[in-house]
Design a protein around this motif. Structure first.
Motif, PDB file in Angstrom:
ATOM      1  N   UNK A 154       0.796  -1.096  -0.025  1.00  0.00           N
ATOM      2  CA  UNK A 154      -0.038   0.065   0.021  1.00  0.00           C
ATOM      3  C   UNK A 154       0.848   1.346   0.046  1.00  0.00           C
ATOM      4  N   UNK A 155       0.414   2.075  -0.829  1.00  0.00           N
ATOM      5  CA  UNK A 155       1.166   3.569  -0.799  1.00  0.00           C
ATOM      6  C   UNK A 155       0.852   4.547   0.245  1.00  0.00           C
ATOM      7  N   UNK A 156       1.943   5.058   0.816  1.00  0.00           N
ATOM      8  CA  UNK A 156       1.637   6.085   1.793  1.00  0.00           C
ATOM      9  C   UNK A 156       2.474   7.456   1.369  1.00  0.00           C
ATOM     10  N   UNK A 157       2.139   8.497   1.802  1.00  0.00           N
ATOM     11  CA  UNK A 157       3.063   9.733   1.820  1.00  0.00           C
ATOM     12  C   UNK A 157       4.186   9.355   2.660  1.00  0.00           C
ATOM     13  N   UNK A 158       5.309   9.302   2.095  1.00  0.00           N
ATOM     14  CA  UNK A 158       6.468   8.867   2.634  1.00  0.00           C
ATOM     15  C   UNK A 158       7.055   9.618   3.923  1.00  0.00           C
ATOM     16  N   UNK A 159       6.978  11.016   3.787  1.00  0.00           N
ATOM     17  CA  UNK A 159       7.201  12.058   4.808  1.00  0.00           C
ATOM     18  C   UNK A 159       8.800  11.581   5.072  1.00  0.00           C
ATOM     19  N   UNK A 160       9.428  11.809   6.434  1.00  0.00           N
ATOM     20  CA  UNK A 160      10.483  11.950   6.386  1.00  0.00           C
ATOM     21  C   UNK A 160      11.261  10.570   6.542  1.00  0.00           C
ATOM     22  N   UNK A 161      10.655   9.581   6.083  1.00  0.00           N
ATOM     23  CA  UNK A 161      11.314   8.311   5.844  1.00  0.00           C
ATOM     24  C   UNK A 161      11.936   8.513   4.469  1.00  0.00           C
ATOM     25  N   UNK A 162      11.782   9.279   3.628  1.00  0.00           N
ATOM     26  CA  UNK A 162      12.316   9.459   2.305  1.00  0.00           C
ATOM     27  C   UNK A 162      13.717  10.106   2.534  1.00  0.00           C
ATOM     28  N   UNK A 270       7.030  11.767  -3.511  1.00  0.00           N
ATOM     29  CA  UNK A 270       7.538  11.067  -1.981  1.00  0.00           C
ATOM     30  C   UNK A 270       6.376   9.875  -1.720  1.00  0.00           C
ATOM     31  N   UNK A 271       5.734   9.341  -2.480  1.00  0.00           N
ATOM     32  CA  UNK A 271       4.995   7.905  -2.261  1.00  0.00           C
ATOM     33  C   UNK A 271       5.984   7.110  -1.989  1.00  0.00           C
ATOM     34  N   UNK A 272       5.471   6.048  -0.942  1.00  0.00           N
ATOM     35  CA  UNK A 272       6.330   4.927  -0.434  1.00  0.00           C
ATOM     36  C   UNK A 272       5.569   3.798  -0.002  1.00  0.00           C
ATOM     37  N   UNK A 273       5.936   2.530  -0.297  1.00  0.00           N
ATOM     38  CA  UNK A 273       5.134   1.508   0.499  1.00  0.00           C
ATOM     39  C   UNK A 273       6.077   1.041   1.643  1.00  0.00           C
ATOM     40  N   UNK A 274       5.604   0.307   2.554  1.00  0.00           N
ATOM     41  CA  UNK A 274       6.295  -0.289   3.532  1.00  0.00           C
ATOM     42  C   UNK A 274       7.195  -1.444   2.916  1.00  0.00           C
ATOM     43  N   UNK A 275       7.027  -2.069   1.906  1.00  0.00           N
ATOM     44  CA  UNK A 275       7.782  -2.867   1.438  1.00  0.00           C
ATOM     45  C   UNK A 275       9.452  -2.026   0.632  1.00  0.00           C
ATOM     46  N   UNK A 276       9.024  -1.107   0.259  1.00  0.00           N
ATOM     47  CA  UNK A 276      10.065  -0.233  -0.315  1.00  0.00           C
ATOM     48  C   UNK A 276      10.855   0.729   0.881  1.00  0.00           C
ATOM     49  N   UNK A 277      10.287   1.127   1.702  1.00  0.00           N
ATOM     50  CA  UNK A 277      11.033   1.385   2.762  1.00  0.00           C
ATOM     51  C   UNK A 277      12.065   0.372   3.675  1.00  0.00           C
ATOM     52  N   UNK A 278      11.373  -0.811   3.625  1.00  0.00           N
ATOM     53  CA  UNK A 278      12.303  -2.068   3.982  1.00  0.00           C
ATOM     54  C   UNK A 278      13.391  -2.183   3.158  1.00  0.00           C
ATOM     55  N   UNK A 279      13.166  -2.229   2.018  1.00  0.00           N
ATOM     56  CA  UNK A 279      14.469  -2.368   0.888  1.00  0.00           C
ATOM     57  C   UNK A 279      15.410  -1.358   1.222  1.00  0.00           C
ATOM     58  N   UNK A 280      15.316  -0.036   1.276  1.00  0.00           N
ATOM     59  CA  UNK A 280      16.324   0.968   1.649  1.00  0.00           C
ATOM     60  C   UNK A 280      16.959   0.477   2.744  1.00  0.00           C
ATOM     61  N   UNK A 281      16.332   0.117   3.952  1.00  0.00           N
ATOM     62  CA  UNK A 281      16.951  -0.465   5.095  1.00  0.00           C
ATOM     63  C   UNK A 281      17.911  -1.689   4.674  1.00  0.00           C
ATOM     64  N   UNK A 282      17.345  -2.549   4.011  1.00  0.00           N
ATOM     65  CA  UNK A 282      18.087  -3.966   3.605  1.00  0.00           C
ATOM     66  C   UNK A 282      19.425  -3.403   3.032  1.00  0.00           C
ATOM     67  N   UNK A 283      19.240  -2.472   1.881  1.00  0.00           N
ATOM     68  CA  UNK A 283      20.675  -1.959   1.139  1.00  0.00           C
ATOM     69  C   UNK A 283      21.361  -1.377   2.165  1.00  0.00           C
ATOM     70  N   UNK A 284      21.118  -0.856   3.221  1.00  0.00           N
ATOM     71  CA  UNK A 284      21.794  -0.196   4.078  1.00  0.00           C
ATOM     72  C   UNK A 284      22.303  -0.981   5.024  1.00  0.00           C
ATOM     73  N   UNK A 285      21.906  -1.742   5.180  1.00  0.00           N
ATOM     74  CA  UNK A 285      22.418  -3.045   6.160  1.00  0.00           C
ATOM     75  C   UNK A 285      23.447  -3.919   5.498  1.00  0.00           C
ATOM     76  N   UNK A 286      23.303  -4.567   4.290  1.00  0.00           N
ATOM     77  CA  UNK A 286      24.079  -5.017   3.546  1.00  0.00           C
ATOM     78  C   UNK A 286      25.315  -4.198   3.190  1.00  0.00           C
ATOM     79  N   UNK A 287      25.205  -3.097   2.626  1.00  0.00           N
ATOM     80  CA  UNK A 287      26.233  -2.339   2.231  1.00  0.00           C
ATOM     81  C   UNK A 287      26.922  -1.690   3.196  1.00  0.00           C
ATOM     82  N   UNK A 288      26.707  -1.845   4.481  1.00  0.00           N
ATOM     83  CA  UNK A 288      27.430  -0.984   5.559  1.00  0.00           C
ATOM     84  C   UNK A 288      29.117  -1.267   5.584  1.00  0.00           C
ATOM     85  N   UNK A 289      29.595  -2.550   5.405  1.00  0.00           N
ATOM     86  CA  UNK A 289      30.762  -2.871   5.352  1.00  0.00           C
ATOM     87  C   UNK A 289      31.547  -2.572   4.077  1.00  0.00           C
TER      88      UNK A 289
END
Length: 372
Positions: A154-162, A270-289
Motif C-alpha cells: 500500500x502506498x503512503x506519503x513517505x514523509x521523513x522516511x524518504x 514522495x510516495x512509498x510503500x512499507x516494502x520499499x522502505x524496508x528495501x532501503x534499510x536492507x540495502x543500508x544493512x548489507x552495504x554497511x561494510x
C-alpha cells in the motif's frame, strides 16, 4: 508446528551419518564436474581423476559422498541437520517445504527456534492489524530472509522516511569521490523551513556547515533545513517554491527509486510503500561494510533524538531508526540489532499513531528476544 516439521523431515529424510572429519575444499579451475542423467551420477574429481569427498565450496556449499557424487536432500552431520537442494546446494535462510517454512542459519544448520519465532511474529502482526484499515507493515529477518507483511504494498506519503535514501545517495557520492564530508555548504534562503529539526533556532541564512554536520543534523534530528541542503547538493539548482508542488522533490524521489528500488517509478511525489522502505534499510544493512558512509548513517540513526515510536524503553537499546510524520501519517522504519537482527517498517494513515507504532515494535522485539 514443531511436530509437523519433524514429521515432514522424517518423511523426506535421507540419513547420511558421516563419521570422518569435516573436509572443506574450494573448487579450482582444473576440477571437473562430470554430468550424467541423475544428480546422483554427477561427481567431482581433481586434476588426476581422484574423487573429491566431503564439503566443497563453489559459490555455495556442496557435499560429496565417498565416490565424489553430489549429495541432495537432508543431511545429518555432527548432530545438526542440513538440507541440500536438487542441485546439491546447501540451503540457507527461509525455505518453503509444502505448506511449511523451514529456517536454516547462514551456516546451513536447521534452526527450528527461528521457525517458531517467525510463526509467532506473523500471528502477532495479524492480531495487531486486525480491524485497522490504514496500516502497512513489512518485517524482514536479516538472519534467514523470512519476509512477513501486512498490506505492505500500500502506498503512503513517505514523509521523513524518504530522507534515509537521500542520506544513502550522499554517502555513495562521497564513496565515489564526487563529494567530501569536509566540503562546506552555505545555508541559502531556499533551504529555510520550519517544522522538524533544530537548525532553525541555531543558524541563519549564510551560515557555513560541513557536509558531515549537515548529514548528522538531517539524520539525528530529522532536520528539514539540513535535508533541503543535502537535496540541493544532490540536485544542482534545487529551489523550493512551495512544499508539495516543487518538481525537484519529484526528481529526488525518482532518483531514489532508480537507485535503490530497481528502477521502479513513483506514482506520486514522495510516495512509498512499507516494502520499499524496508528495501532501503536492507540495502543500508548489507552495504554497511562496503560503503563507510552507510555505517555513519546507522550510527546516527541509533542516536536519533526521537525517543518514541520504535525507540521505546525496550527498543531504544537495539534500534537504528528513521521516523516520518505529517498529519494524518505516522511512520517508523528501523533495523533492530539483536542476536537475530531484523528490519521493521510500520506506516499508518489516520489510525493508531505513535502508540500503535510503539506497540508493534515492542511486541515483535519481545518475541525476537525470547528466542533461545
Amino acid at each position: 508446528m514443531k511436530k509437523n516439521i519433524k514429521k515432514l523431515i522424517k518423511s523426506t529424510l535421507i540419513v547420511l551419518i558421516l563419521l570422518q572429519p569435516l573436509q572443506v575444499r574450494a573448487l579450482r579451475g582444473n576440477i571437473q564436474l562430470n554430468s550424467a542423467q541423475s544428480v546422483w551420477n554427477r561427481y567431482f574429481t581433481d586434476e588426476y581423476g581422484n574423487a573429491l569427498t566431503g564439503w566443497i565450496y563453489n559459490e555455495g556449499w556442496y557435499k560429496l559422498d565417498e565416490f565424489g557424487r553430489l549429495i541432495t536432500g537432508w543431511v545429518h552431520y555432527n548432530d545438526e541437520w542440513y538440507y541440500l537442494n536438487a542441485n546439491g546446494l546447501m540451503q540457507t535462510g527461509a525455505v518453503m517445504f509444502g505448506n511449511y517454512w523451514v529456517t536454516f542459519r547462514q551456516n546451513g544448520i536447521w534452526d527450528d527456534s527461528l521457525n517458531v519465532m517467525h510463526n509467532e511474529i506473523e500471528e502477532k502482526l495479524l492480531e495487531l492489524a486486525q480491524g485497522r484499515e490504514g496500516i502497512g507493515i513489512s518485517y524482514l529477518c536479516l538472519v534467514t530472509g523470512r519476509h512477513i507483511t501486512v498490506n505492505a504494498d500500500r502506498e503512503f506519503f513517505g514523509a521523513s522516511i524518504i530522507k534515509l535514501p537521500t542520506h544513502m545517495l550522499i554517502a555513495e557520492a562521497v564513496y565515489e569521490g564526487r563529494l567530501s564530508w569536509n566540503q562546506v555548504l552555505r545555508v541559502e534562503p531556499s533551504d529555510w523551513l520550519g517544522g522538524s529539526g533544530v537548525l532553525q533556532d541555531r543558524i541563519q541564512i549564510g551560515t557555513l556547515m560541513t557536509l558531515e554536520d549537515v548529514m548528522r543534523y538531517s539524520i539525528v534530528y530529522s532536520d528539514n533545513i539540513a535535508h533541503r541542503m543535502l537535496t540541493r547538493t544532490l540536485i544542482p539548482g534545487f529551489v523550493h517554491e512551495r512544499i508539495g508542488l516543487d518538481n525537484s522533490y519529484m526528481h529526488l524521489t525518482t532518483l531514489v527509486y532508480e537507485r535503490f528500488l530497481r528502477g521502479a517509478t513513483p506514482s506520486e511525489r514522495m510516495s512509498l510503500t512499507p516494502n520499499q522502505a524496508m528495501e532501503f534499510l536492507r540495502v543500508l544493512y548489507v552495504g554497511r561494510y562496503d560503503i563507510e558512509g552507510f555505517e555513519r548513517i546507522i550510527h546516527s540513526m541509533r542516536r536519533s533524538s526521537w525517543n518514541n515510536r520504535f525507540a521505546t524503553n525496550l527498543g531504544k537499546e537495539y534500534v537504528a531508526h528513521t521516523p516520518g510524520w505529517t498529519d494524518p501519517f505516522e511512520h517508523d522504519s528501523g533495523i533492530f540489532f539483536t542476536d537475530n537482527p531484523f528490519i521493521l517498517v510500520v506506516m499508518t494513515e489516520d489510525t493508531g499513531g505513535i502508540p500503535f507504532l510503539s506497540e508493534v515494535a515492542d511486541e515483535i522485539l519481545k518475541i525476537n528476544l525470547n528466542v533461545q
